[in-house]
Motif scaffolding. Structure first.
Motif, PDB file in Angstrom:
ATOM      1  N   GLU A  91      -2.177  -3.054   3.537  1.00 18.45           N
ATOM      2  CA  GLU A  91      -3.521  -2.624   4.527  1.00 18.45           C
ATOM      3  C   GLU A  91      -4.603  -2.550   3.251  1.00 18.45           C
ATOM      4  O   GLU A  91      -4.132  -2.006   2.370  1.00 18.45           O
ATOM      5  CB  GLU A  91      -2.996  -1.549   5.157  1.00 18.45           C
ATOM      6  CG  GLU A  91      -2.195  -1.388   6.400  1.00 18.45           C
ATOM      7  CD  GLU A  91      -1.894  -0.454   6.861  1.00 18.45           C
ATOM      8  OE1 GLU A  91      -2.418   0.820   6.711  1.00 18.45           O
ATOM      9  OE2 GLU A  91      -0.974  -0.386   7.824  1.00 18.45           O
TER      10      GLU A  91
ATOM     11  N   HIS B  67       0.761  -0.940   0.136  1.00 22.93           N
ATOM     12  CA  HIS B  67       0.016   0.055  -0.118  1.00 22.93           C
ATOM     13  C   HIS B  67       0.749   1.223   0.014  1.00 22.93           C
ATOM     14  O   HIS B  67       0.315   2.357  -0.215  1.00 22.93           O
ATOM     15  CB  HIS B  67      -1.077   0.153   1.241  1.00 22.93           C
ATOM     16  CG  HIS B  67      -0.261  -0.072   2.472  1.00 22.93           C
ATOM     17  ND1 HIS B  67       0.081  -1.166   3.104  1.00 22.93           N
ATOM     18  CD2 HIS B  67       0.021   0.757   3.385  1.00 22.93           C
ATOM     19  CE1 HIS B  67       0.707  -1.067   4.123  1.00 22.93           C
ATOM     20  NE2 HIS B  67       0.732  -0.052   4.513  1.00 22.93           N
TER      21      HIS B  67
ATOM     22  N   HIS C 243      -9.636   3.586  -1.130  1.00 23.08           N
ATOM     23  CA  HIS C 243      -9.740   4.462  -2.166  1.00 23.08           C
ATOM     24  C   HIS C 243      -8.209   4.703  -2.908  1.00 23.08           C
ATOM     25  O   HIS C 243      -7.993   5.569  -3.380  1.00 23.08           O
ATOM     26  CB  HIS C 243      -9.803   5.791  -1.353  1.00 23.08           C
ATOM     27  CG  HIS C 243     -11.390   6.070  -0.840  1.00 23.08           C
ATOM     28  ND1 HIS C 243     -12.377   6.207  -1.418  1.00 23.08           N
ATOM     29  CD2 HIS C 243     -11.766   5.774   0.601  1.00 23.08           C
ATOM     30  CE1 HIS C 243     -13.652   6.254  -0.935  1.00 23.08           C
ATOM     31  NE2 HIS C 243     -12.976   5.836   0.447  1.00 23.08           N
ATOM     32  N   ARG C 244      -7.414   3.644  -3.099  1.00 25.11           N
ATOM     33  CA  ARG C 244      -6.449   3.282  -3.876  1.00 25.11           C
ATOM     34  C   ARG C 244      -6.786   2.448  -4.857  1.00 25.11           C
ATOM     35  O   ARG C 244      -6.682   1.238  -5.043  1.00 25.11           O
ATOM     36  CB  ARG C 244      -5.321   3.041  -3.413  1.00 25.11           C
ATOM     37  CG  ARG C 244      -4.535   3.820  -2.461  1.00 25.11           C
ATOM     38  CD  ARG C 244      -3.739   4.993  -3.228  1.00 25.11           C
ATOM     39  NE  ARG C 244      -2.530   4.398  -4.309  1.00 25.11           N
ATOM     40  CZ  ARG C 244      -1.711   3.699  -3.916  1.00 25.11           C
ATOM     41  NH1 ARG C 244      -0.963   3.850  -2.507  1.00 25.11           N
ATOM     42  NH2 ARG C 244      -0.610   3.414  -4.894  1.00 25.11           N
TER      43      ARG C 244
ATOM     44  N   LEU D  13      -6.698  -0.465   1.736  1.00 23.95           N
ATOM     45  CA  LEU D  13      -7.168   0.866   1.321  1.00 23.95           C
ATOM     46  C   LEU D  13      -8.375   0.683   0.393  1.00 23.95           C
ATOM     47  O   LEU D  13      -8.032   0.088  -0.761  1.00 23.95           O
ATOM     48  CB  LEU D  13      -5.924   1.709   0.803  1.00 23.95           C
ATOM     49  CG  LEU D  13      -4.881   2.003   1.719  1.00 23.95           C
ATOM     50  CD1 LEU D  13      -3.808   2.622   0.767  1.00 23.95           C
ATOM     51  CD2 LEU D  13      -5.272   2.924   2.934  1.00 23.95           C
TER      52      LEU D  13
ATOM     53  N   ASP E  27      -9.754   6.546   5.213  1.00 22.60           N
ATOM     54  CA  ASP E  27      -9.313   5.314   4.600  1.00 22.60           C
ATOM     55  C   ASP E  27      -8.198   4.728   5.334  1.00 22.60           C
ATOM     56  O   ASP E  27      -7.952   3.677   5.439  1.00 22.60           O
ATOM     57  CB  ASP E  27      -9.441   5.677   3.086  1.00 22.60           C
ATOM     58  CG  ASP E  27      -9.113   4.475   2.275  1.00 22.60           C
ATOM     59  OD1 ASP E  27      -9.614   3.389   2.593  1.00 22.60           O
ATOM     60  OD2 ASP E  27      -8.335   4.245   1.213  1.00 22.60           O
ATOM     61  N   ARG E  28      -7.071   5.678   5.056  1.00 21.70           N
ATOM     62  CA  ARG E  28      -5.855   5.155   5.592  1.00 21.70           C
ATOM     63  C   ARG E  28      -5.860   4.741   7.157  1.00 21.70           C
ATOM     64  O   ARG E  28      -5.234   3.861   7.504  1.00 21.70           O
ATOM     65  CB  ARG E  28      -4.519   6.080   5.626  1.00 21.70           C
ATOM     66  CG  ARG E  28      -4.550   6.477   3.989  1.00 21.70           C
ATOM     67  CD  ARG E  28      -3.514   7.727   3.756  1.00 21.70           C
ATOM     68  NE  ARG E  28      -2.130   7.320   4.250  1.00 21.70           N
ATOM     69  CZ  ARG E  28      -1.137   8.373   4.216  1.00 21.70           C
ATOM     70  NH1 ARG E  28      -1.390   9.502   3.742  1.00 21.70           N
ATOM     71  NH2 ARG E  28      -0.018   8.021   4.741  1.00 21.70           N
TER      72      ARG E  28
ATOM     73  N   ALA F 132      -7.942   1.533   7.373  1.00 25.98           N
ATOM     74  CA  ALA F 132      -6.997   0.558   6.872  1.00 25.98           C
ATOM     75  C   ALA F 132      -6.355  -0.220   8.059  1.00 25.98           C
ATOM     76  O   ALA F 132      -5.773  -1.225   7.725  1.00 25.98           O
ATOM     77  CB  ALA F 132      -6.368   0.576   5.608  1.00 25.98           C
TER      78      ALA F 132
END
Length: 324
Positions: free
Chosen positions: A99, A73, A103-104, A101, A229-230, A233
């Motif tokens: 992790e 990530h 939104h990646r 995520l 998000d981070r 995650a």
């Protein structure tokens, strides 16, 4: 740290045929055992003489027989796309840990490509039975039910923290909690400042989201969405943990950002919640019980205590918090 139960079958399958190309994605938050799983994969490949590359191949570089990448990530989109191409090519072993995520897009594409070949190994906190098994392995003796309860409260069932808590002699509850807290604080230091700020805020209440975080940190909502998000995650501000462990997460994150920043975040959050008339009783209590002193907060707590639907025990707690 041992390979977590959810990953053991996949690691054993790879170890049984280490020269056969396989793809594997391991996802999970902080301390769930991603790195331990990849260490076991590397060991199995090394024992079979399979050379392992710990990063995506550079342009024009041959990938070799196996590519095993931890913390995927943290890679940029180009590197993630290279890994996705390797997975789709199916000519070498590709094992990644990350992790989860949301939104990646490049990371989601990689995980989706792996998922077409094999189930994603989603790691999380251990169950009570798995905590008992881990403790028995570390201690060399069967743990008592009381010790299992203490470990659940102190570690949230995270393998990293269980290992740290039992890594020194003695199973006194205070000592176990102190060791777990120290390990969590040290691990949180790896996070950047913005993510730590997000963990501080989000660990206060499960009701808080990106708009609340944006207001507390004085940033734009899209940036707050990425930080939420981070933080989520990482697995730490999660609803599955007991309240006592979430309080420990908040304490460790607050310690990492420092007292001044912690107070600034909570004060700004209080102001924005009051301005929006969205301050919940639980969040008001959390802020007061953390030592935040504010006349507006005290009035809010007193008003909540005086509501007709408030139980006597709840009212007493609210009044105590208002006077603190």
């Amino acid at each position: 740290m041992r390979v977590p139960p959810a990953a053991r079958a996949a690691v054993a399958s790879l170890a049984a045929a280490p020269t056969e190309p396989v793809v594997m994605a391991v996802t999970g938050g902080i301390g769930t055992g991603k790195s331990a799983t990849l260490a076991a994969v590397r060991a199995a490949l090394a024992a079979a003489g399979v050379p392992v590359t710990p990063r995506p191949p550079r342009p024009g570089e041959e990938p070799g027989q196996a590519v095993v990448v931890d913390d995927a990530h943290l890679l940029d989109d180009d590197a993630l796309q290279q890994l996705t191409a390797l997975v789709l090519d199916r000519t070498c072993t590709v094992v990644v840990a990350a992790e989860p995520l949301a939104h990646r897009p490049a990371l989601r594409a990689l995980v989706t490509a792996v998922q077409r070949e094999s189930p994603v190994l989603a790691l999380s906190a251990l169950t009570a039975a798995e905590i008992a098994d881990a403790a028995a392995t570390i201690l060399g003796t069967e743990p008592s039910p009381e010790l299992i309860r203490t470990l659940t409260t102190a570690t949230g069932g995270l393998p990293l923290l269980i290992t740290a808590a039992l890594g020194e002699p003695g199973t006194d509850p205070v000592a176990l909690a102190r060791r777990a807290e120290h390990a969590l604080t040290e691990r949180l230091r790896w996070c950047n400042d913005a993510v730590l700020d997000a963990v501080v805020v989000l660990s206060l209440s499960g009701e808080l989201g990106a708009a609340d975080l944006a207001a507390a940190m004085r940033i734009e909502v899209p940036a707050a969405v990425a930080l939420v998000d981070r933080a989520r995650a990482s697995g730490l501000p999660g609803p599955s943990f007991p309240d006592t462990f979430l309080q420990r997460v908040h304490h460790c994150a607050a310690h990492s950002v420092g007292a001044a920043r912690h107070r600034q975040l909570e004060t700004t959050l209080l102001t924005t919640q009051l301005d929006a008339a969205s301050l919940s009783a639980e969040l008001a209590l959390q802020l007061a019980e953390h030592g935040l002193q504010d006349a507006r907060l005290a009035r809010t707590l007193t008003d909540l205590a005086g509501r007709p639907d408030t139980t006597p025990a709840r009212a007493a707690r609210l009044f105590r918090a208002a006077r603190s």
